[in-house]
Design an enzyme around this catalytic site. Structure first.
Site, PDB file in Angstrom:
ATOM      1  N   ASP A   1       0.718  -1.366  -0.092  1.00  0.00           N
ATOM      2  CA  ASP A   1      -0.035  -0.108  -0.138  1.00  0.00           C
ATOM      3  C   ASP A   1       0.919   1.101   0.002  1.00  0.00           C
ATOM      4  O   ASP A   1       1.779   1.231   0.620  1.00  0.00           O
ATOM      5  CB  ASP A   1      -0.576   0.256   1.237  1.00  0.00           C
ATOM      6  CG  ASP A   1      -1.636  -0.892   1.288  1.00  0.00           C
ATOM      7  OD1 ASP A   1      -1.793  -1.829   0.652  1.00  0.00           O
ATOM      8  OD2 ASP A   1      -1.910  -1.362   2.735  1.00  0.00           O
TER       9      ASP A   1
HETATM   10  N1  URA Z   1      -0.783  -5.813   4.181  1.00  0.00           N
HETATM   11  C1  URA Z   1      -1.244  -4.791   4.055  1.00  0.00           C
HETATM   12  O1  URA Z   1      -2.275  -4.270   4.672  1.00  0.00           O
HETATM   13  N2  URA Z   1      -0.712  -3.736   3.357  1.00  0.00           N
HETATM   14  C2  URA Z   1       0.358  -4.124   2.543  1.00  0.00           C
HETATM   15  O2  URA Z   1       0.938  -2.996   1.990  1.00  0.00           O
HETATM   16  C3  URA Z   1       0.849  -5.365   2.732  1.00  0.00           C
HETATM   17  C4  URA Z   1       0.441  -6.141   3.370  1.00  0.00           C
END
Ligand code: URA
Length: 267
Positions: free
Chosen positions: A132
Protein backbone atom coordinates in the site's frame (compact mmCIF):
# COMPACT_ATOMS: atom_id res chain seq x y z
CA UNK A 1 -19.99 -17.80 5.88
CA UNK A 2 -19.70 -20.83 8.15
CA UNK A 3 -16.75 -22.70 9.55
CA UNK A 4 -17.89 -25.78 7.57
CA UNK A 5 -16.35 -24.52 4.36
CA UNK A 6 -14.24 -27.07 2.55
CA UNK A 7 -10.46 -26.63 2.49
CA UNK A 8 -10.61 -25.63 -1.19
CA UNK A 9 -12.47 -22.47 -0.19
CA UNK A 10 -9.59 -21.34 1.94
CA UNK A 11 -7.41 -18.60 0.65
CA UNK A 12 -4.27 -20.49 1.53
CA UNK A 13 -3.42 -23.25 -0.93
CA UNK A 14 -0.67 -25.75 -1.39
CA UNK A 15 2.67 -24.64 -2.86
CA UNK A 16 3.35 -25.40 -6.54
CA UNK A 17 5.01 -28.76 -7.14
CA UNK A 18 8.79 -28.59 -7.47
CA UNK A 19 10.50 -30.15 -10.44
CA UNK A 20 12.81 -33.02 -9.75
CA UNK A 21 15.70 -31.73 -11.86
CA UNK A 22 18.26 -29.59 -10.06
CA UNK A 23 19.74 -26.27 -11.09
CA UNK A 24 22.29 -26.34 -13.90
CA UNK A 25 23.97 -23.22 -12.54
CA UNK A 26 23.64 -20.97 -9.55
CA UNK A 27 20.71 -19.24 -11.22
CA UNK A 28 18.78 -22.11 -12.79
CA UNK A 29 18.70 -22.27 -16.56
CA UNK A 30 15.26 -21.61 -17.97
CA UNK A 31 13.64 -21.85 -21.37
CA UNK A 32 11.20 -19.45 -22.90
CA UNK A 33 9.42 -19.12 -26.23
CA UNK A 34 11.74 -17.98 -29.00
CA UNK A 35 9.39 -15.21 -30.14
CA UNK A 36 9.28 -13.84 -26.57
CA UNK A 37 13.09 -13.67 -26.44
CA UNK A 38 13.22 -11.97 -29.83
CA UNK A 39 10.56 -9.45 -28.86
CA UNK A 40 12.23 -8.69 -25.50
CA UNK A 41 15.47 -8.02 -27.41
CA UNK A 42 13.63 -5.40 -29.47
CA UNK A 43 13.53 -7.30 -32.79
CA UNK A 44 9.78 -6.75 -33.37
CA UNK A 45 6.43 -7.55 -31.75
CA UNK A 46 5.89 -11.16 -30.66
CA UNK A 47 3.52 -11.75 -33.56
CA UNK A 48 5.99 -10.34 -36.10
CA UNK A 49 8.76 -12.45 -34.55
CA UNK A 50 6.65 -15.58 -35.05
CA UNK A 51 6.50 -14.68 -38.74
CA UNK A 52 10.27 -14.18 -38.90
CA UNK A 53 10.70 -17.63 -37.35
CA UNK A 54 8.48 -19.42 -39.88
CA UNK A 55 10.17 -17.50 -42.72
CA UNK A 56 13.35 -19.33 -41.70
CA UNK A 57 15.56 -16.33 -40.96
CA UNK A 58 16.10 -17.19 -37.28
CA UNK A 59 18.90 -19.50 -36.15
CA UNK A 60 19.55 -20.90 -32.70
CA UNK A 61 23.10 -22.08 -32.07
CA UNK A 62 23.68 -22.09 -35.84
CA UNK A 63 20.60 -24.13 -36.79
CA UNK A 64 17.58 -22.68 -38.56
CA UNK A 65 14.48 -22.84 -36.36
CA UNK A 66 11.38 -22.39 -38.51
CA UNK A 67 8.68 -24.24 -36.61
CA UNK A 68 6.72 -23.25 -33.55
CA UNK A 69 6.64 -23.70 -30.67
CA UNK A 70 10.37 -23.28 -30.16
CA UNK A 71 12.04 -22.75 -26.80
CA UNK A 72 15.41 -21.22 -25.99
CA UNK A 73 17.51 -20.33 -23.01
CA UNK A 74 17.97 -16.58 -23.57
CA UNK A 75 20.99 -16.50 -21.27
CA UNK A 76 22.89 -19.23 -23.10
CA UNK A 77 21.70 -19.82 -26.66
CA UNK A 78 23.22 -17.92 -29.56
CA UNK A 79 20.32 -16.49 -31.54
CA UNK A 80 20.61 -14.73 -34.90
CA UNK A 81 18.04 -13.02 -37.12
CA UNK A 82 19.15 -12.59 -40.73
CA UNK A 83 22.64 -13.60 -39.54
CA UNK A 84 22.80 -10.78 -36.95
CA UNK A 85 23.17 -11.86 -33.36
CA UNK A 86 20.54 -10.59 -30.98
CA UNK A 87 21.32 -9.76 -27.38
CA UNK A 88 18.77 -11.14 -24.96
CA UNK A 89 17.47 -8.63 -22.45
CA UNK A 90 19.33 -8.98 -19.17
CA UNK A 91 17.09 -10.02 -16.32
CA UNK A 92 17.49 -7.66 -13.36
CA UNK A 93 16.27 -8.01 -9.78
CA UNK A 94 16.20 -5.29 -7.12
CA UNK A 95 15.06 -5.00 -3.53
CA UNK A 96 13.69 -1.54 -2.73
CA UNK A 97 12.97 -0.14 0.73
CA UNK A 98 9.80 1.63 -0.30
CA UNK A 99 9.04 4.91 1.49
CA UNK A 100 5.58 6.01 2.57
CA UNK A 101 3.51 7.70 -0.15
CA UNK A 102 5.21 5.81 -2.99
CA UNK A 103 2.96 3.56 -5.07
CA UNK A 104 3.66 0.19 -6.65
CA UNK A 105 1.77 0.57 -9.94
CA UNK A 106 3.63 1.58 -13.10
CA UNK A 107 1.37 4.52 -13.87
CA UNK A 108 -0.75 6.76 -11.69
CA UNK A 109 -3.36 9.26 -12.87
CA UNK A 110 -2.78 11.30 -9.69
CA UNK A 111 0.93 11.70 -10.42
CA UNK A 112 2.13 10.16 -7.15
CA UNK A 113 5.73 8.99 -6.76
CA UNK A 114 6.27 5.49 -8.13
CA UNK A 115 8.49 2.69 -6.86
CA UNK A 116 9.78 2.03 -10.41
CA UNK A 117 11.19 5.57 -10.53
CA UNK A 118 13.39 4.85 -7.52
CA UNK A 119 15.29 2.13 -9.40
CA UNK A 120 18.24 3.29 -11.44
CA UNK A 121 18.46 0.90 -14.40
CA UNK A 122 17.85 0.92 -18.15
CA UNK A 123 15.62 -2.17 -18.12
CA UNK A 124 11.87 -1.75 -17.72
CA UNK A 125 11.14 -3.16 -14.28
CA UNK A 126 7.89 -3.60 -12.38
CA UNK A 127 6.92 -4.38 -8.79
CA UNK A 128 6.41 -7.98 -7.74
CA UNK A 129 3.09 -7.67 -5.93
CA UNK A 130 2.07 -4.55 -4.07
CA UNK A 131 2.60 -2.63 -0.89
CA UNK A 132 0.00 0.00 0.00
CA UNK A 133 1.04 3.61 -0.42
CA UNK A 134 1.10 3.93 3.39
CA UNK A 135 3.19 0.79 3.92
CA UNK A 136 6.98 1.00 3.89
CA UNK A 137 9.63 -1.66 3.41
CA UNK A 138 10.78 -4.40 1.09
CA UNK A 139 9.46 -4.84 -2.43
CA UNK A 140 11.14 -6.68 -5.29
CA UNK A 141 11.30 -5.07 -8.73
CA UNK A 142 12.31 -7.02 -11.81
CA UNK A 143 11.77 -7.48 -15.55
CA UNK A 144 11.46 -11.27 -15.08
CA UNK A 145 7.74 -11.79 -15.57
CA UNK A 146 7.95 -15.55 -15.18
CA UNK A 147 9.42 -15.32 -11.70
CA UNK A 148 7.11 -12.43 -10.78
CA UNK A 149 4.05 -14.47 -11.79
CA UNK A 150 5.21 -17.38 -9.69
CA UNK A 151 5.88 -15.19 -6.67
CA UNK A 152 2.46 -13.52 -6.81
CA UNK A 153 0.51 -16.69 -7.62
CA UNK A 154 -2.06 -17.48 -4.89
CA UNK A 155 -0.37 -20.85 -4.40
CA UNK A 156 3.01 -19.28 -3.68
CA UNK A 157 3.60 -19.74 0.00
CA UNK A 158 6.57 -17.45 0.33
CA UNK A 159 6.44 -15.97 3.84
CA UNK A 160 6.31 -12.19 4.13
CA UNK A 161 7.24 -10.61 7.44
CA UNK A 162 5.88 -7.27 8.66
CA UNK A 163 6.49 -5.01 11.60
CA UNK A 164 3.02 -3.89 12.63
CA UNK A 165 2.38 -0.97 15.00
CA UNK A 166 -1.18 -0.93 16.33
CA UNK A 167 -3.09 1.43 18.57
CA UNK A 168 -3.67 0.03 22.06
CA UNK A 169 -2.35 -2.95 23.98
CA UNK A 170 -2.90 -6.24 22.18
CA UNK A 171 -3.46 -9.28 24.38
CA UNK A 172 -3.26 -13.05 23.94
CA UNK A 173 -6.81 -13.53 22.69
CA UNK A 174 -6.46 -11.26 19.68
CA UNK A 175 -2.96 -12.60 18.98
CA UNK A 176 -4.30 -16.18 18.94
CA UNK A 177 -6.98 -15.19 16.43
CA UNK A 178 -4.38 -13.65 14.13
CA UNK A 179 -2.24 -16.78 14.47
CA UNK A 180 -5.12 -19.14 13.64
CA UNK A 181 -6.35 -17.07 10.68
CA UNK A 182 -9.31 -14.74 10.40
CA UNK A 183 -12.29 -14.52 8.07
CA UNK A 184 -11.98 -11.86 5.39
CA UNK A 185 -14.24 -11.32 2.37
CA UNK A 186 -12.07 -13.74 0.32
CA UNK A 187 -12.27 -16.56 2.88
CA UNK A 188 -10.27 -17.60 5.91
CA UNK A 189 -6.69 -16.42 5.91
CA UNK A 190 -3.92 -18.91 6.54
CA UNK A 191 -2.06 -19.25 9.80
CA UNK A 192 0.26 -16.40 10.75
CA UNK A 193 3.31 -16.31 12.99
CA UNK A 194 3.08 -13.50 15.54
CA UNK A 195 5.69 -12.17 17.95
CA UNK A 196 5.17 -9.28 20.34
CA UNK A 197 8.18 -6.98 20.05
CA UNK A 198 6.93 -4.51 22.68
CA UNK A 199 3.65 -3.21 24.01
CA UNK A 200 2.31 -0.55 26.32
CA UNK A 201 -1.18 0.61 27.17
CA UNK A 202 -1.26 2.92 24.15
CA UNK A 203 0.54 0.96 21.50
CA UNK A 204 1.82 -2.50 20.52
CA UNK A 205 4.57 -3.48 18.11
CA UNK A 206 4.29 -6.92 16.54
CA UNK A 207 6.16 -9.01 14.03
CA UNK A 208 3.64 -10.80 11.81
CA UNK A 209 4.53 -13.34 9.13
CA UNK A 210 1.94 -14.35 6.56
CA UNK A 211 2.13 -16.52 3.44
CA UNK A 212 -0.49 -14.84 1.29
CA UNK A 213 -0.71 -11.53 -0.52
CA UNK A 214 -4.31 -10.38 -0.31
CA UNK A 215 -5.05 -6.72 -0.76
CA UNK A 216 -4.32 -4.82 2.50
CA UNK A 217 -4.21 -8.17 4.24
CA UNK A 218 -2.38 -7.21 7.42
CA UNK A 219 -4.44 -4.08 7.98
CA UNK A 220 -7.68 -6.02 7.46
CA UNK A 221 -6.62 -8.88 9.74
CA UNK A 222 -5.75 -6.43 12.51
CA UNK A 223 -9.03 -4.54 12.00
CA UNK A 224 -10.88 -7.88 12.23
CA UNK A 225 -9.45 -8.46 15.70
CA UNK A 226 -10.20 -4.88 16.73
CA UNK A 227 -6.90 -3.05 16.20
CA UNK A 228 -6.09 -0.11 13.97
CA UNK A 229 -2.72 -0.21 12.25
CA UNK A 230 -0.64 2.90 12.88
CA UNK A 231 2.42 1.81 10.96
CA UNK A 232 3.25 -1.09 8.68
CA UNK A 233 6.69 -2.06 7.39
CA UNK A 234 7.63 -5.19 5.44
CA UNK A 235 10.95 -6.36 6.79
CA UNK A 236 11.41 -9.63 4.86
CA UNK A 237 10.29 -11.42 1.73
CA UNK A 238 11.13 -15.06 2.36
CA UNK A 239 14.66 -14.86 3.75
CA UNK A 240 15.43 -11.61 1.90
CA UNK A 241 15.49 -8.75 4.38
CA UNK A 242 15.79 -4.97 4.15
CA UNK A 243 18.37 -4.67 6.93
CA UNK A 244 20.99 -2.04 6.04
CA UNK A 245 18.90 -0.57 3.23
CA UNK A 246 18.10 3.14 3.66
CA UNK A 247 14.52 4.31 3.11
CA UNK A 248 14.13 4.83 -0.64
CA UNK A 249 17.33 2.87 -1.28
CA UNK A 250 17.62 -0.26 -3.38
CA UNK A 251 20.14 -3.00 -4.05
CA UNK A 252 20.46 -5.77 -6.57
CA UNK A 253 19.51 -9.22 -5.37
CA UNK A 254 22.49 -11.55 -5.15
CA UNK A 255 22.73 -14.65 -7.35
CA UNK A 256 21.94 -16.84 -4.39
CA UNK A 257 18.85 -14.76 -3.52
CA UNK A 258 17.61 -15.08 -7.13
CA UNK A 259 18.35 -18.77 -7.05
CA UNK A 260 16.44 -19.07 -3.75
CA UNK A 261 13.38 -17.31 -5.22
CA UNK A 262 13.44 -19.55 -8.30
CA UNK A 263 13.73 -22.61 -6.10
CA UNK A 264 10.90 -21.72 -3.69
CA UNK A 265 8.58 -20.98 -6.62
CA UNK A 266 9.41 -24.31 -8.31
CA UNK A 267 11.26 -22.86 -11.33
N1 URA B 1 -0.80 -5.91 4.17
C1 URA B 1 -1.29 -4.67 4.15
O1 URA B 1 -2.27 -4.38 4.82
N2 URA B 1 -0.68 -3.74 3.40
C2 URA B 1 0.42 -4.02 2.65
O2 URA B 1 0.95 -3.12 1.97
C3 URA B 1 0.92 -5.32 2.67
C4 URA B 1 0.29 -6.24 3.44
Amino acid sequence: MTSKRKDSSRVQRRAPKRRASGPSSEVQAHKERLQKTLAAAGVASRRACEELIVEGVVRVNGKVVDTLPAFVNPDKDVITVNKRRIRAEQKVYFLLNKPKGVICTSSDPHGRAKAVDLIDCKERVFCVGRLDADTTGGIILTNDSELANRLTHPRSELPKTYEVRVRGRIEGDAIEKVKRGTWLAEGKTGRAAVKVIKRSRDESLLEVTIRQGLNRQVRRIMARVGFKVRGLKRTKIGNIGIKGLAMGGSRKLTKSQISYLRKVTGL
